[in-house]
Design a protein around this motif. Sequence first.
Motif: not given
Length: 322
Positions: A286, A291, A293-296, A316
């Motif tokens: 990450r 690409e 995002r917060a959940d990563c 994702h």
Amino acid sequence: MTPETTLPLFSLLDVEKAFPIEGGRREIKALDGIRLNLLPGQSLALVGESGSGKSTLVRVMLGLEAPTNGRVLVGSAELGSMDTAQRRGFARDVAYIYQDARGSLNPRMDVAALLAEPIRLHALRAEREIDGRVDELLAQVGLPRALRHKFATELSGGQVRRVAVARALACEPRVIVADESVAGLDVSVQAQLLNLLRDLQRTSGIAMVFVTHDLGVAAYLCEEVAVMYLGRIVEMGPTAQILQAPRHPYTRALMKAFPRFDSPLAVSLQGEIPSPANLPSGCRFRTRCDEARADCALTDPVQSLLDGRRHVACLHPLAVAA
Ligand SMILES: Nc1ncnc2c1ncn2[C@@H]1O[C@H](COP(=O)(O)OP(=O)(O)O)[C@@H](O)[C@H]1O
Ligand code: SF4
Ligand SMILES: [Mg+2]
């Protein structure tokens, strides 16, 4: 190895390899959740930047390192608990071409002796047939017979690699495992050697695991690719599919650096590869992923089957263009 040809030659089930660091106070995972099957006749490239765990994976597959977790099956046998006869069979079935081909060859033996050694060791020919077999092997790797009495120190880099390939073939293996076998050679010599390996693999039906940091080499040589990042396979599947539509952002970034990514990656990859001793939370890619995002940052994506034969470890995955 088992005679059933339908079984994978190798099955790796959630293989982990941790090494102690800082005097044993901590550990790093050089391999983390590796799942992999190698089928008879398949050619698989392990691709990734330096430090991604390629050599450790190969050493675990060869039984040179024991996994700290998970299972390595050879046919249906557990690699770590083979009996003597199974081990002998394994040593013949799985030939290894070392990263340092020159260093792996005994400097006191000439080429003929180097090639005769595995034939005698595995009792593959009668004594009177060995000379003829050595000539056959030399021809197979495109070396002149005149080289029989040369020592490794007298050979060029390309010739040494060919001798190493011939020694692997001498075992009449079912799998050849080669670690960075063309790295450090002139481009033209590299191309000749790649052609040789590709022809051998396609005509002989021997399975091949080829380790390389060069996606171009991987694409040329192997029908399947496993892209590694910090100890994990982040994308794996048929080479043609992956090149046409990478589903993992790391694979896409590598392809922008295509065909070589051993030089600086600044154009396509932000930041440095983190240390395996300090992995980011969640997805290990990450910190460099465009690409993310917060959940990563929260969830560590495991390797999962995406479409048919493609495995991706990403929350994702990239869309396939219509
Ligand atoms: N014997 C070892 N002890 C401690 N760390 C190791 C050992 N072998 C490999 N590593 C570490 O494991 C990671 C993966 O290394 P390696 O498998 O050699 O990667 P690659 O072949 O892709 O360059 C690296 O961070 C490396 O420093
Ligand atoms: S899980 Fe998130 S950070 Fe990791 S590769 Fe996929 S999109 Fe990027
Ligand atoms: Mg290596």
